[in-house]
Design an enzyme around this catalytic site. Structure first.
Site, PDB file in Angstrom:
ATOM      1  N   CYS A  95      -3.167  13.135   3.820  1.00 36.66           N
ATOM      2  CA  CYS A  95      -2.709  11.847   3.266  1.00 36.66           C
ATOM      3  C   CYS A  95      -2.677  10.821   4.388  1.00 36.66           C
ATOM      4  CB  CYS A  95      -1.370  11.999   2.576  1.00 36.66           C
ATOM      5  SG  CYS A  95      -0.107  12.830   3.575  1.00 36.66           S
ATOM      6  N   SER A  96      -1.486  10.413   4.819  1.00 28.47           N
ATOM      7  CA  SER A  96      -1.403   9.415   5.890  1.00 28.47           C
ATOM      8  C   SER A  96      -0.149   9.624   6.734  1.00 28.47           C
ATOM      9  CB  SER A  96      -1.405   8.001   5.310  1.00 28.47           C
ATOM     10  OG  SER A  96      -0.336   7.829   4.388  1.00 28.47           O
ATOM     11  N   CYS A  97       0.214  10.882   7.005  1.00 25.85           N
ATOM     12  CA  CYS A  97       1.375  11.156   7.859  1.00 25.85           C
ATOM     13  C   CYS A  97       1.146  10.514   9.229  1.00 25.85           C
ATOM     14  CB  CYS A  97       1.583  12.659   7.998  1.00 25.85           C
ATOM     15  SG  CYS A  97       2.053  13.462   6.451  1.00 25.85           S
ATOM     16  N   CYS A 146      -4.603  12.384   9.773  1.00 27.99           N
ATOM     17  CA  CYS A 146      -3.873  13.162   8.765  1.00 27.99           C
ATOM     18  C   CYS A 146      -4.876  13.455   7.672  1.00 27.99           C
ATOM     19  CB  CYS A 146      -2.674  12.389   8.218  1.00 27.99           C
ATOM     20  SG  CYS A 146      -1.794  13.296   6.920  1.00 27.99           S
TER      21      CYS A 146
END
Length: 215
Positions: free
Chosen positions: A114-116, A111
């Protein structure tokens, strides 16, 4: 615990060393609760749900796909529906896509913003997945990243990097290890690691399950 009065303010006990992003999230939570958008009970339930997730559900999907070609086709067509078929919670993301690693193609999930991540099926993302180094290098030097994780691919294997978003999450179906033909679904699921479903590792070898059972 203490008999002194509380006519003076205290900082919440959970904020020592709190990063700026966490402080902002806490302030936003407080505002949403004050406005009646959510309740503290809603927040508590969401946190409890999140910390209860693990890679075990994703491993079940992969193990079933390894054993059942028809199920694998359904998983590749619609991972959300395939998860529900096994009575597993696929989470709130509108789209969950399963991608199959083969002898010719290897998928790597990142991602970049961000951190999906498919938390419902894999649990919370590891710290390295959220790091700027991984998010940038997975795109610019995927083979180098895979090498650092111990994955050596032949030059003729195509590496495809897929970028998760708030609307689309990915889960990798790693290649089934050789020598697992006689293994049960539960034994196969034990070989499927979180990192192999992100694409930075291969499944554990079948000897890992045999050794564990032997103990």
């Amino acid at each position: 615990m203490s008999d002194h009065d509380h006519d003076h303010p205290h900082e919440p006990v959970t904020t020592e060393g709190e990063p700026a992003a966490a402080a902002r999230a806490r302030a936003l939570e407080r505002l949403l609760v004050e406005k009646g958008v959510v309740s503290r009970e809603d927040v508590r339930r969401a946190i409890d749900w999140l910390v209860s997730r693990s890679p075990a559900d994703g491993a079940r999907l992969v193990a079933r796909a390894w054993l059942d070609p028809a199920y694998k086709e359904r998983l590749l067509a619609d991972a959300r529906e395939a998860a529900l078929e096994l009575e597993l919670d696929p989470g709130s993301s509108p789209v969950v896509i399963a991608l199959e690693n083969t002898d010719a193609v290897h998928h790597l999930v990142v991602c970049t913003l961000c951190s999906c991540y498919p938390r419902a099926l894999l649990g919370p993302p590891p710290d390295w997945y959220k790091s700027l180094s991984y998010r940038s290098r997975a795109v610019s030097d995927p083979r180098g990243v895979l090498t650092e994780f111990g994955v050596e691919l032949d030059e003729d294997v195509e590496v495809r990097v897929v970028d998760s978003t708030a609307d689309v999450r990915y889960l990798v179906i790693p290649r089934r290890p050789v020598g697992t033909e006689a293994m049960s679904e539960d034994e196969l699921a034990a070989l499927v690691t979180r990192d192999s479903m992100i694409g930075v590792a291969q499944p554990a070898p079948p000897t890992a399950v045999v050794t564990s059972v032997g103990r």
